[in-house]
Scaffold this motif. Structure first.
Motif, short mmCIF file in Angstrom:
data_model
loop_
_atom_site.label_atom_id
_atom_site.label_comp_id
_atom_site.label_asym_id
_atom_site.label_seq_id
_atom_site.Cartn_x
_atom_site.Cartn_y
_atom_site.Cartn_z
N UNK A 126 0.83 -1.21 0.00
CA UNK A 126 0.00 0.00 0.00
C UNK A 126 0.86 1.26 0.00
N UNK A 127 2.03 1.20 0.62
CA UNK A 127 2.94 2.34 0.61
C UNK A 127 3.37 2.66 -0.81
N UNK A 128 3.71 1.63 -1.58
CA UNK A 128 4.12 1.85 -2.98
C UNK A 128 2.98 2.48 -3.77
N UNK A 129 1.76 1.99 -3.56
CA UNK A 129 0.62 2.51 -4.34
C UNK A 129 0.26 3.92 -3.90
N UNK A 130 0.44 4.22 -2.62
CA UNK A 130 0.17 5.57 -2.12
C UNK A 130 1.10 6.59 -2.78
N UNK A 131 2.33 6.20 -3.06
CA UNK A 131 3.32 7.11 -3.63
C UNK A 131 3.39 7.02 -5.15
N UNK A 132 2.52 6.23 -5.75
CA UNK A 132 2.63 5.97 -7.19
C UNK A 132 2.22 7.15 -8.05
N UNK A 133 1.67 8.21 -7.46
CA UNK A 133 1.25 9.36 -8.25
C UNK A 133 2.37 9.99 -9.04
N UNK A 134 3.58 9.96 -8.48
CA UNK A 134 4.69 10.59 -9.20
C UNK A 134 5.09 9.78 -10.44
N UNK A 135 4.68 8.52 -10.50
CA UNK A 135 4.92 7.74 -11.72
C UNK A 135 4.14 8.37 -12.87
N UNK A 136 2.89 8.72 -12.61
CA UNK A 136 2.08 9.38 -13.63
C UNK A 136 2.67 10.71 -14.04
N UNK A 137 3.23 11.45 -13.09
CA UNK A 137 3.85 12.74 -13.42
C UNK A 137 5.06 12.54 -14.33
N UNK A 138 5.84 11.50 -14.05
CA UNK A 138 7.01 11.23 -14.90
C UNK A 138 6.58 10.84 -16.31
N UNK A 139 5.53 10.02 -16.42
CA UNK A 139 5.06 9.61 -17.75
C UNK A 139 4.47 10.78 -18.52
N UNK A 140 3.75 11.67 -17.82
CA UNK A 140 3.20 12.86 -18.49
C UNK A 140 4.33 13.78 -18.97
N UNK A 141 5.36 13.94 -18.15
CA UNK A 141 6.49 14.77 -18.55
C UNK A 141 7.22 14.14 -19.73
N UNK A 142 7.33 12.82 -19.71
CA UNK A 142 7.98 12.13 -20.83
C UNK A 142 7.19 12.33 -22.12
N UNK A 143 5.87 12.18 -22.05
CA UNK A 143 5.04 12.37 -23.24
C UNK A 143 5.15 13.80 -23.76
N UNK A 144 5.18 14.78 -22.84
CA UNK A 144 5.31 16.18 -23.25
C UNK A 144 6.66 16.42 -23.94
N UNK A 145 7.72 15.80 -23.40
CA UNK A 145 9.04 15.95 -24.03
C UNK A 145 9.05 15.37 -25.43
N UNK A 146 8.43 14.22 -25.60
CA UNK A 146 8.41 13.58 -26.92
C UNK A 146 7.57 14.38 -27.92
N UNK A 147 6.56 15.09 -27.42
CA UNK A 147 5.71 15.89 -28.32
C UNK A 147 6.37 17.19 -28.73
N UNK A 148 7.05 17.87 -27.79
CA UNK A 148 7.37 19.28 -28.04
C UNK A 148 8.80 19.68 -27.74
N UNK A 149 9.69 18.75 -27.51
CA UNK A 149 11.08 19.14 -27.23
C UNK A 149 11.69 19.82 -28.45
N UNK A 150 12.48 20.86 -28.20
CA UNK A 150 13.16 21.57 -29.29
C UNK A 150 14.19 20.65 -29.95
N UNK A 151 14.51 20.91 -31.22
CA UNK A 151 15.53 20.09 -31.89
C UNK A 151 16.83 20.07 -31.08
N UNK A 152 17.36 18.89 -30.90
CA UNK A 152 18.60 18.74 -30.14
C UNK A 152 18.42 18.69 -28.64
#
Length: 237
Positions: A82-108
């Motif tokens: 339950x401790x792992x699942x309680x803290x799992x919200x930051x996993x979603x934040x990392x995946x959202x940030x990753x998706x944003x980087x893949x969509x809009x990162x500047x060249x290079x």
């Protein structure tokens, strides 16, 4: 208090507990008690490991009757997960940030933005006292490969790892996915060591402080980014 019988609601099935109305006075107390149990367990597991902590230890640390630990969380392993699942919200934040980087990162800049998505949400968790305890638990689980940790790491963290490995392989065209997987592990080691290390003050002769993410965060991102780029600049045989 430790020998008293569990509350009558503790003898109900989980379904019955969910559907039953709260007992008089319970509504105001149970959310805090439940959270206290989780935080106490997190602190003790971080300090002693899974096998060094008993349910009684957790109840004493949380200041609750022994029966309430099982009432809210079931057996010790279920509470641990339950401790792992309680803290799992930051996993979603990392995946959202990753998706944003893949969509809009500047060249290079794609690789650096992927590394930021990998590092920065973890540093936010590490800045919180309870978050630091969780990262100690996570680091131990990944290093020691304990039977108790493996199911929840496979469930929550393996999909995250695969997403980042795929992104690294795409951002490093000369690297194979196999090399990207190694590089992910190296980067993870650097990140977990940073958030758990306490020696930096001594090693820096007092110039650095543990947990100083404002100073160390950009340096860590640059270290991992340049390390990845350098390691995968040419085919490795």
């Amino acid at each position: 208090m430790q020998n008293q019988k569990p509350p009558s609601s503790a003898r109900k099935t989980p379904a019955a507990r969910r559907s039953a109305a709260a007992e008089p006075g319970e509504a105001a107390l149970s959310p805090n008690r439940q959270q206290n149990i989780l935080l106490a367990a997190e602190q003790l597991f971080a300090a002693r490991g899974f096998h060094g902590v008993s349910i009684r230890d957790i109840a004493d640390e949380a200041g609750v009757p022994l029966a309430l630990v099982g009432y809210y969380y079931g057996p010790k392993l279920a509470l641990y997960h339950a401790i792992f699942r309680e803290r799992a919200g930051y996993i979603g934040e990392r995946l959202e940030s990753l998706a944003a980087a893949q969509r809009s990162a500047a060249p290079g800049q794609l690789l650096e933005e992927i590394v930021k998505a990998f590092v920065l949400p973890v540093l936010k968790v590490a800045a919180l006292p309870a978050g630091h305890n969780f990262l100690r638990i996570l680091s131990r689980g990944m290093n020691d490969h304990l039977e108790e940790d493996e199911p929840v790491i496979r469930e929550l963290f393996d999909p995250l790892a695969h997403a980042f490995i795929d992104a690294l392989a795409a951002a490093l065209p000369q690297a194979t996915r196999s090399q990207a997987a190694w590089c992910y592990q190296f980067a993870l080691g650097a990140l977990l060591h940073h958030v758990n290390d306490q020696r930096i003050e001594r090693l820096s002769l007092g110039q650095n402080q543990p947990g100083d993410s404002e100073t160390a965060g950009p340096l860590l991102v640059a270290f991992i980014t340049h390390g990845l780029r350098g390691a995968c600049a040419a085919p490795t045989h």
